[in-house]
Design a protein around this motif. Structure first.
Motif, short mmCIF file in Angstrom:
data_model
loop_
_atom_site.label_atom_id
_atom_site.label_comp_id
_atom_site.label_asym_id
_atom_site.label_seq_id
_atom_site.Cartn_x
_atom_site.Cartn_y
_atom_site.Cartn_z
N ASN A 198 31.03 -16.58 -87.62
CA ASN A 198 32.41 -16.20 -87.94
C ASN A 198 33.16 -16.14 -86.60
OD1 ASN A 198 34.74 -15.03 -88.91
ND2 ASN A 198 33.67 -13.45 -90.09
N VAL A 199 33.52 -17.34 -86.11
CA VAL A 199 33.96 -17.47 -84.72
C VAL A 199 35.25 -16.70 -84.44
CG1 VAL A 199 34.69 -19.15 -82.97
CG2 VAL A 199 32.78 -19.67 -84.47
N GLU A 200 36.21 -16.83 -85.34
CA GLU A 200 37.49 -16.15 -85.08
C GLU A 200 37.31 -14.65 -85.01
OE1 GLU A 200 40.75 -19.13 -87.00
OE2 GLU A 200 41.13 -16.97 -86.92
N TRP A 201 36.54 -14.13 -85.93
CA TRP A 201 36.30 -12.68 -85.97
C TRP A 201 35.66 -12.24 -84.66
CZ3 TRP A 201 31.49 -9.91 -86.52
CH2 TRP A 201 31.63 -8.55 -86.85
N ALA A 202 34.64 -13.00 -84.22
CA ALA A 202 33.93 -12.63 -83.00
C ALA A 202 34.85 -12.73 -81.79
CB ALA A 202 32.71 -13.54 -82.81
N LEU A 226 39.79 -19.10 -75.82
CA LEU A 226 39.08 -19.95 -76.80
C LEU A 226 39.68 -19.80 -78.20
CD1 LEU A 226 36.84 -21.93 -77.49
CD2 LEU A 226 35.25 -20.01 -77.66
N LEU A 227 40.14 -18.58 -78.49
CA LEU A 227 40.75 -18.33 -79.80
C LEU A 227 41.94 -19.26 -80.03
CD1 LEU A 227 40.48 -16.41 -82.24
CD2 LEU A 227 41.98 -14.82 -81.05
N SER A 228 42.67 -19.55 -78.96
CA SER A 228 43.86 -20.40 -79.15
C SER A 228 43.55 -21.87 -78.85
CB SER A 228 45.01 -19.89 -78.28
OG SER A 228 44.60 -19.85 -76.94
N ASP A 229 42.29 -22.19 -78.58
CA ASP A 229 41.95 -23.59 -78.27
C ASP A 229 41.19 -24.19 -79.45
OD1 ASP A 229 41.08 -26.01 -77.27
OD2 ASP A 229 40.72 -25.21 -75.25
N LYS A 230 41.94 -24.65 -80.42
CA LYS A 230 41.35 -25.18 -81.65
C LYS A 230 40.49 -26.42 -81.37
CE LYS A 230 42.11 -22.81 -85.31
NZ LYS A 230 40.88 -22.18 -85.78
N ALA A 231 40.88 -27.19 -80.36
CA ALA A 231 40.16 -28.44 -80.10
C ALA A 231 38.71 -28.14 -79.70
CB ALA A 231 40.87 -29.22 -79.00
N ILE A 232 38.51 -27.17 -78.80
CA ILE A 232 37.13 -26.85 -78.40
C ILE A 232 36.39 -26.21 -79.55
CG2 ILE A 232 35.68 -25.53 -76.81
CD1 ILE A 232 37.56 -25.94 -74.66
N GLN A 233 37.07 -25.34 -80.28
CA GLN A 233 36.42 -24.71 -81.45
C GLN A 233 35.94 -25.78 -82.43
OE1 GLN A 233 38.23 -21.42 -83.60
NE2 GLN A 233 39.40 -20.91 -81.79
N ASP A 234 36.81 -26.75 -82.71
CA ASP A 234 36.44 -27.80 -83.67
C ASP A 234 35.30 -28.65 -83.14
OD1 ASP A 234 38.32 -26.91 -85.38
OD2 ASP A 234 39.80 -28.47 -84.95
N ARG A 235 35.31 -28.87 -81.83
CA ARG A 235 34.29 -29.74 -81.24
C ARG A 235 32.90 -29.10 -81.28
NH1 ARG A 235 34.57 -32.32 -75.21
NH2 ARG A 235 32.54 -33.34 -75.30
N TYR A 236 32.85 -27.79 -80.97
CA TYR A 236 31.53 -27.18 -80.79
C TYR A 236 31.16 -26.12 -81.83
CZ TYR A 236 31.49 -29.29 -76.16
OH TYR A 236 31.50 -30.16 -75.12
N CYS A 237 32.14 -25.65 -82.59
CA CYS A 237 31.82 -24.52 -83.47
C CYS A 237 31.95 -24.86 -84.94
CB CYS A 237 32.72 -23.32 -83.17
SG CYS A 237 32.65 -22.81 -81.45
N ALA A 238 32.44 -26.06 -85.27
CA ALA A 238 32.59 -26.41 -86.69
C ALA A 238 31.20 -26.45 -87.33
CB ALA A 238 33.27 -27.76 -86.81
N VAL A 239 31.11 -25.81 -88.48
CA VAL A 239 29.78 -25.70 -89.12
C VAL A 239 29.36 -27.05 -89.71
CG1 VAL A 239 28.46 -24.48 -90.88
CG2 VAL A 239 30.25 -23.29 -89.63
#
Ligand code: ATP
Length: 239
Positions: A198-202, A226-239
């Motif tokens: 639950n990346v956003e929560w964390a 990181l919370l505001s960097d959707k590109a990195i989140q999508d690249r590495y954290c998308a389930v």
């Protein structure tokens, strides 16, 4: 930069049999910091925590906690140093009441804190447990069992707590309560390493974030960035 870290991991490798899972993880956590360890399924987050706790069949590298080298120690010796671990599977002991499960937290840490006072104190922090101290632990709801696992880790007043996906499978109202609790722990100066899907929560709870991918650290930075960097989140954290 010379500031010493409470936890310092350098070049950590770990294997399950022939499978080489961690490929040289390095990370530092300062005292009082909340660090989110995120990344997609199978990235190696749980393995990192297990290697720190001496639960992997093979691990090499350096893991220093409060100035002590952890890898050569036996698993239980880590608890005695003030490092607590809440595994994903919670491990509430069947046949034991909530109170008895809490007592195990004191025993595991080799704590000499007086039991009744410790249970009273922790029950104030966890009102849902306070009402159920004499109920068998495994009869609680999943979320309450997670709270019990966290309370059991906290009861001996550890310096640092490793949490593996505490919000997983839990009702939103309890996830919210857990967030309030973690913020309070942070305000009290506890050090937390939080593995989460639950990346956003964390990220809203953490000061800093570390992303692991395929057993390596691929990103480190402030949680807010990181919370505001959707590109990195999508690249590495998308389930
Ligand atoms: P998840 O959210 O899925 O738990 P994770 O980042 O915590 O993800 P790990 O559980 O650390 O990932 O798993 C890392 C890798 O190790 C995965 O490829 C997984 O298949 C493998 N692995 C995990 N447990 C074992 C095991 N008992 N035996 C062999 N390989 C394992």
């Amino acid at each position: 930069m010379a500031e010493t870290a409470l936890l310092e991991i350098e070049n950590l490798h770990a294997w399950y049999g022939p499978s080489h899972i961690l490929h040289g993880i390095s990370l530092r956590v300062k005292e009082g910091e909340v660090v989110a360890l995120v990344g997609r399924n199978g990235a190696g987050k749980t393995t990192t925590l297990r290697a720190m706790m001496g639960l992997m069949p093979k691990a090499t590298g350096r893991v220093r906690f409060a100035g002590r080298e952890l890898l050569p120690l036996r698993a239980h010796q880590r608890f005695h140093l003030g490092l607590a671990y809440v595994p994903e599977e919670r491990r509430i002991v069947p046949g034991l009441s909530v109170r008895e499960n809490l007592r195990l937290g004191l025993v595991a840490a080799g704590s000499d804190i007086e039991e009744r006072a410790a249970i009273d104190e922790i029950a104030e922090t966890f009102p849902r447990l306070k009402e159920r101290l004499d109920q068998e632990g495994v009869t609680l709801s999943g979320g309450e069992q997670q709270m019990l696992a966290i309370a059991r880790a906290l009861i001996a007043r550890p310096r640092m707590i490793l949490l593996d996906e505490p919000s997983e499978g839990i009702m939103p109202v309890l996830v919210e309560e857990m967030g309030v609790l973690f913020r309070r722990l942070r305000d009290e100066g506890k050090t937390l390493l939080l593995v989460e899907q639950n990346v956003e929560w964390a990220l809203r709870l953490a000061d800093r974030a570390v992303i692991i991918d395929q057993g390596e650290v691929v990103h480190e930075g402030s949680a807010a960035a990181l919370l505001s960097d959707k590109a990195i989140q999508d690249r590495y954290c998308a389930v």
